[in-house]
Design a protein around this motif. Structure first.
Motif, PDB file in Angstrom:
ATOM      1  N   ASP A  21       0.601  -1.496  -0.392  1.00 45.40           N
ATOM      2  CA  ASP A  21       0.042   0.164   0.022  1.00 45.40           C
ATOM      3  C   ASP A  21       1.123   1.735  -0.074  1.00 45.40           C
ATOM      4  N   GLN A  22       0.859   2.526  -0.555  1.00 48.64           N
ATOM      5  CA  GLN A  22       1.321   3.448  -1.138  1.00 48.64           C
ATOM      6  C   GLN A  22       1.434   4.504   0.047  1.00 48.64           C
ATOM      7  N   ARG A  23      -0.710   4.148   0.482  1.00 51.01           N
ATOM      8  CA  ARG A  23      -0.607   5.551   1.128  1.00 51.01           C
ATOM      9  C   ARG A  23      -1.471   6.799   1.196  1.00 51.01           C
ATOM     10  N   ARG A  24      -1.447   6.974  -1.049  1.00 51.76           N
ATOM     11  CA  ARG A  24      -1.596   7.833  -0.893  1.00 51.76           C
ATOM     12  C   ARG A  24      -2.193   8.222  -2.270  1.00 51.76           C
ATOM     13  N   ASP A  25      -2.731   9.251  -2.594  1.00 50.55           N
ATOM     14  CA  ASP A  25      -3.614   9.324  -3.773  1.00 50.55           C
ATOM     15  C   ASP A  25      -3.047   8.822  -5.061  1.00 50.55           C
ATOM     16  N   TYR A  26      -1.559   9.687  -5.320  1.00 50.63           N
ATOM     17  CA  TYR A  26      -1.171   9.476  -6.689  1.00 50.63           C
ATOM     18  C   TYR A  26       0.105   9.247  -6.345  1.00 50.63           C
ATOM     19  N   PHE A  27       0.498   8.320  -7.279  1.00 52.56           N
ATOM     20  CA  PHE A  27       2.285   7.822  -7.271  1.00 52.56           C
ATOM     21  C   PHE A  27       2.127   7.188  -8.728  1.00 52.56           C
ATOM     22  N   ASN A  33       6.605   3.685  -3.524  1.00 50.55           N
ATOM     23  CA  ASN A  33       7.915   3.652  -1.568  1.00 50.55           C
ATOM     24  C   ASN A  33       6.820   3.076  -0.964  1.00 50.55           C
ATOM     25  N   PRO A  34       6.337   2.283   0.434  1.00 54.92           N
ATOM     26  CA  PRO A  34       7.909   1.090  -0.224  1.00 54.92           C
ATOM     27  C   PRO A  34       7.520   0.285  -1.037  1.00 54.92           C
ATOM     28  N   PHE A 176     -17.007   2.178  -8.271  1.00 55.86           N
ATOM     29  CA  PHE A 176     -17.735   2.253  -7.374  1.00 55.86           C
ATOM     30  C   PHE A 176     -17.619   3.777  -6.243  1.00 55.86           C
ATOM     31  N   GLY A 177     -18.200   3.973  -5.810  1.00 53.37           N
ATOM     32  CA  GLY A 177     -17.984   5.480  -5.402  1.00 53.37           C
ATOM     33  C   GLY A 177     -18.820   6.079  -6.051  1.00 53.37           C
ATOM     34  N   THR A 178     -18.622   7.840  -5.735  1.00 50.30           N
ATOM     35  CA  THR A 178     -19.863   9.079  -5.949  1.00 50.30           C
ATOM     36  C   THR A 178     -18.998  10.636  -6.395  1.00 50.30           C
ATOM     37  N   GLU A 179     -17.464  10.181  -5.929  1.00 53.93           N
ATOM     38  CA  GLU A 179     -16.150  10.949  -6.162  1.00 53.93           C
ATOM     39  C   GLU A 179     -15.084  10.828  -7.173  1.00 53.93           C
ATOM     40  N   PRO A 180     -15.544  11.196  -8.253  1.00 49.97           N
ATOM     41  CA  PRO A 180     -14.387  10.767  -9.597  1.00 49.97           C
ATOM     42  C   PRO A 180     -13.056  11.484  -9.274  1.00 49.97           C
ATOM     43  N   ASN A 181     -12.645  12.290  -8.489  1.00 53.35           N
ATOM     44  CA  ASN A 181     -11.390  12.709  -8.720  1.00 53.35           C
ATOM     45  C   ASN A 181      -9.758  11.698  -7.109  1.00 53.35           C
ATOM     46  N   ARG A 182     -11.662  10.795  -6.796  1.00 52.84           N
ATOM     47  CA  ARG A 182     -10.843   9.417  -5.968  1.00 52.84           C
ATOM     48  C   ARG A 182     -10.565   8.453  -6.981  1.00 52.84           C
ATOM     49  N   HIS A 183     -10.362   8.408  -8.646  1.00 49.91           N
ATOM     50  CA  HIS A 183     -10.477   7.618  -9.351  1.00 49.91           C
ATOM     51  C   HIS A 183      -9.473   8.400 -10.146  1.00 49.91           C
ATOM     52  N   ARG A 184      -9.085   9.363  -9.808  1.00 52.82           N
ATOM     53  CA  ARG A 184      -7.584   9.564 -10.765  1.00 52.82           C
ATOM     54  C   ARG A 184      -6.760   9.376 -11.523  1.00 52.82           C
ATOM     55  N   LEU A 185      -6.217   9.113 -10.658  1.00 53.21           N
ATOM     56  CA  LEU A 185      -4.675   7.873 -11.285  1.00 53.21           C
ATOM     57  C   LEU A 185      -5.771   6.499 -11.723  1.00 53.21           C
ATOM     58  N   GLU A 207      -5.800  -2.372 -33.121  1.00 52.77           N
ATOM     59  CA  GLU A 207      -4.292  -1.780 -32.214  1.00 52.77           C
ATOM     60  C   GLU A 207      -4.191  -1.416 -31.356  1.00 52.77           C
ATOM     61  N   TRP A 208      -4.016  -1.680 -30.404  1.00 53.59           N
ATOM     62  CA  TRP A 208      -3.490  -0.623 -29.278  1.00 53.59           C
ATOM     63  C   TRP A 208      -1.730   0.028 -28.435  1.00 53.59           C
ATOM     64  N   LYS A 209      -2.294   1.344 -28.476  1.00 57.63           N
ATOM     65  CA  LYS A 209      -0.582   2.254 -28.364  1.00 57.63           C
ATOM     66  C   LYS A 209      -0.907   2.826 -27.149  1.00 57.63           C
ATOM     67  N   ALA A 210       0.748   2.552 -26.857  1.00 54.84           N
ATOM     68  CA  ALA A 210       1.053   3.931 -25.580  1.00 54.84           C
ATOM     69  C   ALA A 210       0.783   5.100 -25.503  1.00 54.84           C
ATOM     70  N   ARG A 211       0.213   5.898 -24.911  1.00 56.72           N
ATOM     71  CA  ARG A 211       0.468   7.516 -25.558  1.00 56.72           C
ATOM     72  C   ARG A 211       1.929   7.810 -24.831  1.00 56.72           C
ATOM     73  N   PRO A 212       2.213   9.014 -25.648  1.00 58.22           N
ATOM     74  CA  PRO A 212       3.796  10.002 -24.959  1.00 58.22           C
ATOM     75  C   PRO A 212       3.261  10.348 -23.048  1.00 58.22           C
ATOM     76  N   ASN A 213       4.337  10.124 -22.579  1.00 57.19           N
ATOM     77  CA  ASN A 213       4.575  10.942 -21.448  1.00 57.19           C
ATOM     78  C   ASN A 213       3.116   9.839 -20.582  1.00 57.19           C
ATOM     79  N   HIS A 214       2.783   8.538 -20.557  1.00 53.67           N
ATOM     80  CA  HIS A 214       1.578   7.906 -20.089  1.00 53.67           C
ATOM     81  C   HIS A 214       2.225   6.553 -19.773  1.00 53.67           C
ATOM     82  N   PRO A 215       3.052   6.634 -19.340  1.00 53.21           N
ATOM     83  CA  PRO A 215       4.381   6.009 -18.782  1.00 53.21           C
ATOM     84  C   PRO A 215       3.540   4.610 -17.898  1.00 53.21           C
ATOM     85  N   ASP A 216       1.957   4.124 -17.529  1.00 54.91           N
ATOM     86  CA  ASP A 216       1.574   3.659 -16.303  1.00 54.91           C
ATOM     87  C   ASP A 216       0.274   3.506 -17.038  1.00 54.91           C
TER      88      ASP A 216
END
Length: 280
Positions: A21-27, A33-34, A176-185, A207-216
């Motif tokens: 668990d990263q204990r944060r919403d955005y990473f 870490n850990p 799940f949920g009603t808060e869009p910001n919670r699912h930003r990542l 055919e699916w391609k990766a977007r630039p600057n979106h590594p994850d």
């Protein structure tokens, strides 16, 4: 990621996260870490992955999931991505040894482009299980553990189609949920790739391609794997109206008129119709 599915492929993302668990919403993966190595001190990479899989599956597969209307469910199928070469053998070994081996299976997404041979045209081998754009080859070689391979392009397109279905309609995929910001990542992972329509060998494929600057895109892969697992459990899209077929007994079948008897009945009826009526 944990998803629930109905028989017509209506889907519900009910939980997702990162282990440890990263204990944060955005990473990002780069700044995680850990890490697995930090929570399994004294291990090398393979040992840390093995320990991480043990901890995560013990939590998820040992858990009971409460339904809104009452009743309890458990996870019916769990796929573990085994495509990363550095971890492939570790994933297979873990699935073979795990006490949850009945629901665990290594998985491999395969690139099937417009010019590739589609899964439907593969020659079925003895011992294989074949489904909708996925198949489970027979077990052989040093990895004595069955695994599933699936058409990545097809299933990514399938998942995106579910996301575009209106809420409340059949085969909709919701979060799940009603808060869009919670699912930003999560939304960034799901949109980290884009489809390119291509043609080849008489087929049209996205055919699916990766977007630039979106590594994850890891949760997108999780969502796709969930859809494949649901298909393996028998979930499918309804493609038309079901025809109700009435069961009949052997006696009723025996009493049905033969084709010859039906022809004779028709001839007798025709004979009773006046000539001028038959001509009409």
């Amino acid at each position: 990621m944990v998803c629930a599915w109905t028989e017509d492929f209506s889907g519900y993302v009910i939980d997702y996260g990162c282990y440890p668990d990263q204990r944060r919403d955005y990473f990002t993966l780069r700044d995680a870490n850990p890490t697995l190595l930090s929570v399994a001190p004294g291990t090398a990479q393979e040992g840390a992955i093995f320990a991480g899989l043990q901890g995560l599956t013990a939590d998820l597969l040992g858990r009971e999931w409460q339904q809104d209307g009452g009743g309890i469910l458990r996870i019916g199928a769990c796929l573990i991505d085994a495509n990363w070469g550095a971890s492939t053998d570790t994933v297979y070994e873990f699935c073979r040894r795990s006490t949850f081996g009945g629901v665990l299976m290594p998985s491999h997404g395969r690139y099937v482009g417009a010019a590739s041979v589609p899964f439907a045209e593969y020659k079925r081998q003895p011992g294989e299980r074949v489904g909708h754009n996925w198949r489970i080859p027979s077990t052989y070689g040093k990895r004595a553990c069955r695994h599933v391979t699936y058409d990545t392009n097809y299933w990514k397109t399938f998942v995106f189609a579910r996301l575009t279905v209106a809420m409340g309609d059949r085969s909709c995929l919701s979060i799940f949920g009603t808060e869009p910001n919670r699912h930003r990542l999560l939304s960034e992972h799901i949109t980290a790739e884009y489809p390119v329509t291509t043609q080849g060998r008489g087929r049209t494929v996205e055919e699916w391609k990766a977007r630039p600057n979106h590594p994850d895109n890891h949760w997108f892969d999780c969502l796709v794997g969930n859809a494949v697992a649901a298909s393996m459990l028998g979930v499918h899209l309804e493609t038309g109206t079901k025809i109700e077929r009435k069961r009949i007994s052997l006696r009723e079948l025996a009493e049905r008129p033969t084709a010859r008897q039906l022809a004779e009945q028709t001839a007798r009826k025709q004979a009773t119709i006046p000539e001028h009526m038959r001509r009409r």
